[in-house]
Design a protein around this motif. Structure first.
Motif, PDB file in Angstrom:
ATOM      1  N   MET A   1      -6.832   1.400  22.672  1.00  0.00           N
ATOM      2  CA  MET A   1      -6.987   0.007  22.256  1.00  0.00           C
ATOM      3  C   MET A   1      -7.204  -0.032  20.749  1.00  0.00           C
ATOM      4  O   MET A   1      -7.951   0.748  20.191  1.00  0.00           O
ATOM      5  N   PHE A   2      -6.519  -0.924  20.098  1.00  0.00           N
ATOM      6  CA  PHE A   2      -6.681  -1.117  18.665  1.00  0.00           C
ATOM      7  C   PHE A   2      -7.190  -2.526  18.413  1.00  0.00           C
ATOM      8  O   PHE A   2      -6.812  -3.469  19.108  1.00  0.00           O
ATOM      9  N   ARG A   3      -8.019  -2.666  17.397  1.00  0.00           N
ATOM     10  CA  ARG A   3      -8.478  -3.985  16.978  1.00  0.00           C
ATOM     11  C   ARG A   3      -8.095  -4.189  15.519  1.00  0.00           C
ATOM     12  O   ARG A   3      -8.098  -3.241  14.727  1.00  0.00           O
ATOM     13  N   HIS A   4      -7.778  -5.427  15.174  1.00  0.00           N
ATOM     14  CA  HIS A   4      -7.428  -5.744  13.803  1.00  0.00           C
ATOM     15  C   HIS A   4      -8.593  -6.428  13.122  1.00  0.00           C
ATOM     16  O   HIS A   4      -9.015  -7.518  13.535  1.00  0.00           O
ATOM     17  N   THR A   5      -9.137  -5.791  12.106  1.00  0.00           N
ATOM     18  CA  THR A   5     -10.157  -6.416  11.269  1.00  0.00           C
ATOM     19  C   THR A   5      -9.451  -7.173  10.160  1.00  0.00           C
ATOM     20  O   THR A   5      -8.613  -6.600   9.457  1.00  0.00           O
ATOM     21  N   LYS A   6      -9.767  -8.443   9.986  1.00  0.00           N
ATOM     22  CA  LYS A   6      -9.001  -9.299   9.075  1.00  0.00           C
ATOM     23  C   LYS A   6      -9.448  -9.160   7.626  1.00  0.00           C
ATOM     24  O   LYS A   6      -9.573 -10.137   6.891  1.00  0.00           O
ATOM     25  N   LEU A   7      -9.726  -7.947   7.244  1.00  0.00           N
ATOM     26  CA  LEU A   7     -10.044  -7.607   5.864  1.00  0.00           C
ATOM     27  C   LEU A   7      -9.253  -6.364   5.503  1.00  0.00           C
ATOM     28  O   LEU A   7      -9.116  -5.446   6.314  1.00  0.00           O
ATOM     29  N   LEU A   8      -8.744  -6.318   4.281  1.00  0.00           N
ATOM     30  CA  LEU A   8      -8.012  -5.134   3.838  1.00  0.00           C
ATOM     31  C   LEU A   8      -8.961  -3.963   3.648  1.00  0.00           C
ATOM     32  O   LEU A   8     -10.126  -4.138   3.270  1.00  0.00           O
ATOM     33  N   GLN A   9      -8.454  -2.760   3.869  1.00  0.00           N
ATOM     34  CA  GLN A   9      -9.275  -1.566   3.660  1.00  0.00           C
ATOM     35  C   GLN A   9      -9.692  -1.461   2.199  1.00  0.00           C
ATOM     36  O   GLN A   9     -10.794  -1.003   1.887  1.00  0.00           O
ATOM     37  N   GLU A  65      -6.441   4.675  10.128  1.00  0.00           N
ATOM     38  CA  GLU A  65      -6.601   4.380   8.701  1.00  0.00           C
ATOM     39  C   GLU A  65      -5.258   4.099   8.054  1.00  0.00           C
ATOM     40  O   GLU A  65      -5.125   3.178   7.230  1.00  0.00           O
ATOM     41  N   GLU A  66      -4.245   4.892   8.421  1.00  0.00           N
ATOM     42  CA  GLU A  66      -2.929   4.738   7.802  1.00  0.00           C
ATOM     43  C   GLU A  66      -2.289   3.388   8.155  1.00  0.00           C
ATOM     44  O   GLU A  66      -1.516   2.843   7.363  1.00  0.00           O
ATOM     45  N   ILE A  67      -2.593   2.840   9.335  1.00  0.00           N
ATOM     46  CA  ILE A  67      -2.115   1.497   9.654  1.00  0.00           C
ATOM     47  C   ILE A  67      -2.631   0.523   8.603  1.00  0.00           C
ATOM     48  O   ILE A  67      -1.910  -0.362   8.117  1.00  0.00           O
ATOM     49  N   GLY A  68      -3.900   0.697   8.225  1.00  0.00           N
ATOM     50  CA  GLY A  68      -4.471  -0.145   7.183  1.00  0.00           C
ATOM     51  C   GLY A  68      -3.795   0.032   5.842  1.00  0.00           C
ATOM     52  O   GLY A  68      -3.690  -0.913   5.055  1.00  0.00           O
ATOM     53  N   HIS A  69      -3.314   1.235   5.559  1.00  0.00           N
ATOM     54  CA  HIS A  69      -2.612   1.467   4.300  1.00  0.00           C
ATOM     55  C   HIS A  69      -1.273   0.727   4.285  1.00  0.00           C
ATOM     56  O   HIS A  69      -0.870   0.199   3.243  1.00  0.00           O
ATOM     57  N   VAL A  70      -0.597   0.713   5.417  1.00  0.00           N
ATOM     58  CA  VAL A  70       0.651  -0.056   5.496  1.00  0.00           C
ATOM     59  C   VAL A  70       0.350  -1.528   5.224  1.00  0.00           C
ATOM     60  O   VAL A  70       1.075  -2.201   4.477  1.00  0.00           O
ATOM     61  N   GLU A  71      -0.724  -2.035   5.809  1.00  0.00           N
ATOM     62  CA  GLU A  71      -1.091  -3.446   5.612  1.00  0.00           C
ATOM     63  C   GLU A  71      -1.399  -3.722   4.142  1.00  0.00           C
ATOM     64  O   GLU A  71      -0.974  -4.739   3.581  1.00  0.00           O
ATOM     65  N   MET A  72      -2.133  -2.826   3.485  1.00  0.00           N
ATOM     66  CA  MET A  72      -2.450  -2.992   2.063  1.00  0.00           C
ATOM     67  C   MET A  72      -1.185  -3.055   1.226  1.00  0.00           C
ATOM     68  O   MET A  72      -1.026  -3.938   0.374  1.00  0.00           O
ATOM     69  N   LEU A  73      -0.279  -2.133   1.463  1.00  0.00           N
ATOM     70  CA  LEU A  73       0.946  -2.076   0.665  1.00  0.00           C
ATOM     71  C   LEU A  73       1.841  -3.281   0.938  1.00  0.00           C
ATOM     72  O   LEU A  73       2.452  -3.838   0.018  1.00  0.00           O
TER      73      LEU A  73
END
Length: 287
Positions: A1-9, A65-73
């Motif tokens: 299960m994954f959760r999305h935190t609505k803040l960028l890393q 963590e890398e999913i968050g990096h994709v979101e940041m970029l």
């Protein structure tokens, strides 16, 4: 299960739009060593891992963590494209999309993604699942991971020097740091696999007794000059350097083709490339 935190890393906010740099930044998203690649590589390694506990957790933690990096970029690309191409119109070009395209913007970011990031590299080539390595052997995979992080950090470092935007630089400084620690963690995990007795130096640590023992400790010196044997991989590892290796097989001639394939071949040559004592006609050969 994954959760999305609505803040960028980490914050991803440029000082001003730059559609040309947004085009370049696509490499860190969908390139062979971009964040999409390491995300999927670590996810599949983790999902396929048969060792519950610290190794699987390391894989899944890093993958998430890398999913968050994709979101940041992706966020950074969208913000670099904000107001573009309309605000980047060249006076000599009336069409704003054409102006930005001629200036180096990725036209697909405007036409296909509506001013956003793409799952593609800096040439617009779509991200490919064949980029990832997930073999099931943790030693092989961790070595691939260290190499992927090294290549990714190298590309990030190059892109860092291609911008003067302080907001972009701040995000890339964070990315550089994470690539640093990821290289260190995979190298350390490799040593721990050995210490735990799960793997050794060679992948896989099997069939060593049945392989050809004549050829498992030599380097074939196939470059001109005397420098090859000077490397420590020869002297320190106890590997013999063959300075004049000889071929061990015969000619690499392919066998006669299936007649229905109509490949060109000489009927006067046998399957190992030696002349026959008596030539036969092509017609007779085919029949």
């Amino acid at each position: 299960m994954f959760r999305h935190t609505k803040l960028l890393q980490f914050e991803a906010r440029p000082e001003k739009p730059d559609p040309v740099y947004a085009h370049k930044l696509q490499e860190l998203i969908g390139g062979a060593f971009g964040e999409m690649s390491v995300t999927m590589q670590y996810l599949f390694q983790g999902w396929n891992c048969r060792v519950e506990g610290k190794y699987k957790d390391l894989l899944m933690d890093t993958a998430t963590e890398e999913i968050g990096h994709v979101e940041m970029l992706a966020t950074m690309v969208a913000r670099l494209l904000e107001g573009a191409p309309a605000t980047m119109t060249a006076e000599a070009v009336k069409d704003p999309v054409m102006a930005a395209t001629l200036g180096g913007m990725d036209v697909q970011q405007a036409i296909v993604a509506g001013g956003g990031a793409l799952p593609a590299d800096s040439n617009g080539y779509p991200w490919n699942g064949r980029y990832i390595v997930a073999s099931g052997n943790l030693l092989a995979d961790f070595r691939a991971n260290a190499a992927a992080e090294a290549q990714g950090r190298l590309q990030t470092a190059r892109l860092y020097n291609m911008t003067d935007d302080p907001g972009v630089k701040a995000m890339l400084q964070f990315n550089l740091a994470r690539d640093t620690v990821h290289q260190k963690q995979w190298l350390a995990a490799i040593e721990e696999l050995k210490a735990d007795g799960l793997e050794d130096e060679i992948v896989p640590d099997a069939l060593l007794d049945v392989e050809d023992q004549t050829h498992n400790n030599t380097i074939w010196g196939l470059s001109d000059g005397p420098d090859g044997p000077k490397g420590g991989w020869s002297t320190k590892a106890g590997i013999e350097y063959l300075t004049d290796p000889k071929p061990l097989g015969g000619p690499g001639t392919a066998p006669h083709p299936d007649p229905a394939l109509y490949s060109t071949y000489s009927p006067t040559m046998d399957a190992v490339g030696t002349a026959k004592g008596k030539a036969k006609s092509v017609k007779n050969k085919l029949t």
